[in-house]
Scaffold this active site. Structure first.
Site, short mmCIF file in Angstrom:
data_model
loop_
_atom_site.label_atom_id
_atom_site.label_comp_id
_atom_site.label_asym_id
_atom_site.label_seq_id
_atom_site.Cartn_x
_atom_site.Cartn_y
_atom_site.Cartn_z
CE LYS A 86 -3.68 -2.49 2.07
NZ LYS A 86 -4.72 -2.71 3.47
CD GLN A 141 -3.35 -4.84 6.31
OE1 GLN A 141 -3.58 -3.66 5.95
NE2 GLN A 141 -4.02 -5.81 5.82
CG ASP A 185 -9.54 -0.57 5.21
OD1 ASP A 185 -8.94 -1.00 4.05
OD2 ASP A 185 -8.72 -0.82 6.04
#
Ligand code: GUN
Length: 292
Positions: free
Chosen positions: A53, A97, A120
């Site tokens: 990312k 994460q 997200d």
């Protein structure tokens, strides 16, 4: 022989489109979009995902910040880090994460993210808005699959989609998006999961199958209809015999299914890169909506 849905190529196209927008922003003298990530602990897959990312950010011209925390971090300390990112006007969006260490409650952490920065799309506010067909950050994997279907002009209207798996980040939101109004969308959706009896009776009727189980080579050629669209979300690390290495395996038995399917995604190079590109897209959207 099926058409291969080249997620890698489409993701590169999308990243180039984003890069062009960022170049224009920077030419005007404005700051570029900024994505931050929090990584807790030493999970190998999570470390690899986060560094990908960061690399994507560099490619599209975003600023990125990575906060690494040890797996001994407690929930309060993690929530304090989240609050810092929530308050920082130079950061447009951030991700925590997953998975997190067992001592930390995932739901509490996700709820602490400012929904405006939740690129997200995991916060209940964004999930709810998506389910209600309101403007929202869409979770990156389902969003990437919708985009892949769109770019290959695959008709979903009136089709029967079978989603295998009901996770919060893939199966459940996927089923909502496919049945939502629009193109892609307007499908009839069946969600099958660990308590479904006789899963093959559903998959054999499906025009489009999305497999998100984490069970290598689960979907076999005799479970699908001729010409079906097969989307493989699985990406399991399988150790190579006698070495310390590993390779990635999808949930679809690609070699047999590609002979029967009409379209199919490979692993790697299918859904994975699309997921990454959509995180960049959500970050650009966050910048445009709220950037200061
Ligand atoms: N773990 C596996 N997939 C994801 C993802 O899309 N976002 C985050 N934050 N964690 C993940």
């Amino acid at each position: 022989m099926a058409v291969i849905l080249d997620g890698l190529k489409v993701s590169q196209d999308i990243k180039e489109e984003i890069k062009r927008e960022v170049d224009k922003i920077v030419e005007k003298g404005l700051r570029p979009p900024h994505l931050a990530a929090i990584l807790v602990g030493e999970n190998g897959a999570s470390k690899a995902y986060v560094s990908s990312k960061v690399k994507d950010c560099q490619e599209v011209g975003f600023t990125s910040t990575l906060t690494k925390l040890p797996d001994t971090v407690n929930e309060k300390e993690l929530l304090e880090q989240i609050e810092l990112l929530n308050q920082d006007d130079s950061i447009d969006g951030f991700i925590v994460q997953l998975p997190l260490p067992k001592s930390i409650d995932q739901e509490t952490v996700i709820n602490a993210i400012d929904p405006k920065k939740d690129v997200d799309g995991f916060h209940p506010e964004n999930f709810g808005r998506m389910a209600l067909e309101m403007d929202a950050y869409l979770p990156a994997t389902p969003y990437g699959i919708m985009t892949l279907l769109e770019r290959y002009n695959i008709e979903t209207k009136g089709k029967h989609c079978v989603v295998i798996g009901r996770s919060r980040i893939v199966g459940r939101p996927m089923s909502i998006l496919l049945s939502s109004k629009g193109n892609p969308g307007d499908s009839t959706v069946t969600v099958v999961h660990s308590h479904t009896q006789n899963i093959e009776q559903f998959t054999r009727q499906a025009d489009i199958i999305i497999v998100a189980l984490g069970a290598p080579k689960y979907l076999k050629a005799d479970m699908i209809k001729s010409g079906a669209v097969i989307i493989d979300v699985g990406i399991t690390r399988v150790e190579d015999d006698g070495t310390k290495g590993y390779h990635l395996e999808g949930d679809v038995d690609f070699e047999s299914c590609k002979e029967v399917a009409g379209w199919i995604t490979p692993v790697p190079g299918g859904v994975g890169p699309m997921t990454r590109a959509m995180l960049m897209k959500n970050t650009l959207l966050a910048y445009k909506k709220h950037g200061k």
